[in-house]
Design an enzyme around this catalytic site. Structure first.
Site, PDB file in Angstrom:
ATOM      1  N   LYS A 116       0.669  -1.068  -0.183  1.00 24.91           N
ATOM      2  CA  LYS A 116      -0.139   0.057   0.214  1.00 24.91           C
ATOM      3  C   LYS A 116       0.868   1.301  -0.107  1.00 24.91           C
ATOM      4  O   LYS A 116       0.333   2.266  -0.409  1.00 24.91           O
ATOM      5  CB  LYS A 116      -1.156  -0.051   1.048  1.00 24.91           C
ATOM      6  CG  LYS A 116      -2.124  -1.154   1.176  1.00 24.91           C
ATOM      7  CD  LYS A 116      -3.386  -0.837   1.412  1.00 24.91           C
ATOM      8  CE  LYS A 116      -4.566  -1.713   1.243  1.00 24.91           C
ATOM      9  NZ  LYS A 116      -4.317  -2.891   1.761  1.00 24.91           N
TER      10      LYS A 116
ATOM     11  N   GLU B 243      -9.569   6.579   3.848  1.00 26.08           N
ATOM     12  CA  GLU B 243     -10.246   5.474   4.608  1.00 26.08           C
ATOM     13  C   GLU B 243      -9.516   4.275   4.934  1.00 26.08           C
ATOM     14  O   GLU B 243      -8.354   3.970   4.141  1.00 26.08           O
ATOM     15  CB  GLU B 243     -11.514   5.167   3.836  1.00 26.08           C
ATOM     16  CG  GLU B 243     -11.208   3.927   2.496  1.00 26.08           C
ATOM     17  CD  GLU B 243     -10.301   4.364   1.630  1.00 26.08           C
ATOM     18  OE1 GLU B 243     -10.006   5.606   1.517  1.00 26.08           O
ATOM     19  OE2 GLU B 243      -9.581   3.392   0.966  1.00 26.08           O
TER      20      GLU B 243
ATOM     21  N   SER C  23       1.577  -9.569  -1.045  1.00 27.13           N
ATOM     22  CA  SER C  23       1.360  -8.365  -0.857  1.00 27.13           C
ATOM     23  C   SER C  23       1.489  -7.685   0.353  1.00 27.13           C
ATOM     24  O   SER C  23       1.714  -6.461   0.491  1.00 27.13           O
ATOM     25  CB  SER C  23      -0.153  -8.003  -1.209  1.00 27.13           C
ATOM     26  OG  SER C  23      -1.034  -9.128  -0.457  1.00 27.13           O
TER      27      SER C  23
HETATM   28  C1  LIG Z   1      -5.255  -4.087   1.401  1.00 28.52           C
HETATM   29  C2  LIG Z   1      -4.425  -5.300   1.100  1.00 28.52           C
HETATM   30  C3  LIG Z   1      -4.895  -5.982   0.004  1.00 28.52           C
HETATM   31  C4  LIG Z   1      -6.097  -5.793  -0.709  1.00 28.52           C
HETATM   32  O1  LIG Z   1      -6.120  -4.762  -1.519  1.00 28.52           O
HETATM   33  P1  LIG Z   1      -5.844  -4.555  -3.208  1.00 28.52           P
HETATM   34  O2  LIG Z   1      -5.967  -3.309  -3.348  1.00 28.52           O
HETATM   35  O3  LIG Z   1      -6.775  -5.734  -3.825  1.00 28.52           O
HETATM   36  O4  LIG Z   1      -4.427  -5.128  -3.253  1.00 28.52           O
HETATM   37  C5  LIG Z   1      -4.257  -7.255  -0.002  1.00 28.52           C
HETATM   38  N1  LIG Z   1      -2.900  -7.543   0.609  1.00 28.52           N
HETATM   39  C6  LIG Z   1      -2.694  -6.736   1.763  1.00 28.52           C
HETATM   40  C7  LIG Z   1      -1.523  -7.170   2.434  1.00 28.52           C
HETATM   41  C8  LIG Z   1      -3.298  -5.643   1.806  1.00 28.52           C
HETATM   42  O5  LIG Z   1      -2.728  -4.807   3.042  1.00 28.52           O
END
Ligand SMILES: *Cc1c(COP(=O)(O)O)cnc(C)c1O
Length: 398
Positions: free
Chosen positions: A94, A116, A383
């Site tokens: 993020k 948000e 992610s």
């Molecule tokens: C917020 C988040 C997601 C989901 O958000 P996307 O916009 O779909 O990427 C996925 N993995 C992590 C670690 C997150 O913090």
């Protein structure tokens, strides 16, 4: 498959029939101004240089592309690489977007930032860049989420952000977005709204995608260096869809690269017990954009559920709706149980605690990798890291 996919969206923010600008009248001009300012920034070498400098020195890019050797051997099929976004500052992808957007806000002369947050990861990333740039920061968060994610609330507050509890409705992410929108309608003069996923009105889905494209650009270069060829398959979890868009986008015009987005299957595909928009969803408009969403027959948005707060949202980013409609990306889902099992597998075979969101992508690979030849290469987007989920995972797994 139409060629030149990266040219979408069009000037009005449409990805085919999806996307667009469904916002209150007062926000139309500010959003059009934002689209113009973004276009100028994108073409300004000074903007890119500052962004690259901070991505490298502050955020920790490039992230490694790690060959998961033990896990690959255990599954006995395709060779698996992990793109390690979990190693970034603040623990998830993020921050790529939060940093890009705050540089844009600075360029626009804004002094105040709102955001948000659901699980709190986007709130933390936003609070982080606000501290770094000395900007006032207000984060809207559902009261229920604040209780579940107390650690992230504390992190935001320690960096000087004001966290506002939203108690309306289900008191989770959707209501937090409504409050942030309400604030922005009255404050857009001095305030920029950093949206946390590839969602909302144009130009946000495009901008957020572009700020995360670095994930796929790096992965492409790294796999060519390591293997001398492109991967057979990319896999990423899909909440709003920002980490997936970031990984997928630079490969869209490579027809031999299969792409799979994994949504949250929750307790299974039963109304109100999951968040898999392509499983029983409908076309509709929510919070600025036209896309696939979970609603009942009257068009009321349905409750959603997932063990991972970051995937627990009723709408999917409009570019995903488009890529699904043209058959370029496949979408599937993993249930809570499968994601938790995948969390445990990665922890014990590779010594990596994945975020519960990322665990959904891991869960799909557990199923597909053994069916693929050993000559195939899979890249999974890791992610985020699972530190934030330790309490929840312990409850189920220990
Ligand atoms: C917020 C988040 C997601 C989901 O958000 P996307 O916009 O779909 O990427 C996925 N993995 C992590 C670690 C997150 O913090």
């Amino acid at each position: 498959m139409p060629d030149l996919l990266p040219t979408v969206p069009d000037a009005t923010g449409h990805f085919g029939p999806f996307g667009g600008m469904f916002v209150p009248e007062t926000l139309m001009t500010p959003l059009q101004d934002l689209a113009i300012a973004y276009e100028q920034a994108r073409q300004d070498p000074a903007f890119q240089i500052e962004l690259d400098y901070l991505l490298h020195n502050y955020v920790g890019r490039p992230t490694p592309l790690y060959y998961a050797e033990r896990w690959t051997e255990q599954l006995g099929g395709a060779k698996i690489y992990l793109k390690r976004e979990d190693l970034l500052h603040t623990g998830a992808h993020k921050i790529n977007n939060a940093l890009g957007q705050i540089l844009l806000a600075k360029r626009l002369g804004k002094s105040r930032i709102i955001a948000e947050t659901g699980a709190g990861q986007h709130g933390v990333a936003t609070a982080t860049v606000c501290a770094r740039f000395g900007m006032e920061c207000v984060v809207y968060m559902g009261a229920v989420d604040m209780e579940r994610q107390a650690l992230n609330v504390a992190r935001m507050r320690l960096m000087g952000a004001k966290v506002v509890a939203v108690t309306a409705g289900q008191a989770t992410l959707k209501e937090a977005v409504n409050e942030a929108m309400r604030d922005w309608v009255g404050s857009v003069e001095n305030t920029h709204y950093i949206i946390g996923s590839a969602l909302g009105s144009h130009p946000f889905p495009m901008m957020v995608r572009d700020f995360h494209r670095v994930i796929g650009v790096e992965a492409r270069k790294q796999i060519l260096e390591k293997e001398g060829r492109l991967p057979s398959m990319l896999v990423a979890c899909v909440g709003g869809g920002s980490n997936a868009m970031g990984l997928f986008h630079p490969f869209l015009n490579d027809p031999d690269v299969r792409m799979v987005g994994v949504e949250a299957g929750g307790d299974g595909i039963i109304p109100e017990r999951h968040a898999a928009r392509f499983q029983g969803g409908k076309l509709g408009v929510l919070q600025g954009t036209k896309t696939w969403l979970l609603a009942n027959d009257d068009g009321q948005i349905e409750l959603t559920h997932s063990v991972s707060a970051g995937l627990d949202y009723a709408a999917i980013g409009p570019e995903h709706a488009y890529l699904q409609s043209i058959g370029r990306v496949e979408y599937t889902y993993a249930t809570d149980t499968e994601a938790l099992a995948a969390f445990k597998t990665l922890a014990t075979t590779e010594g990596i605690l994945p975020a519960l969101e990322s665990s959904h992508a891991i869960a799909y690979i557990q199923k597909i990798a053994p069916l693929l030849p050993k000559t195939d290469i899979i890249i999974a987007n890791l992610s985020g890291r699972g530190d934030k989920d330790v309490e929840q995972a312990s409850k189920y797994l220990l």
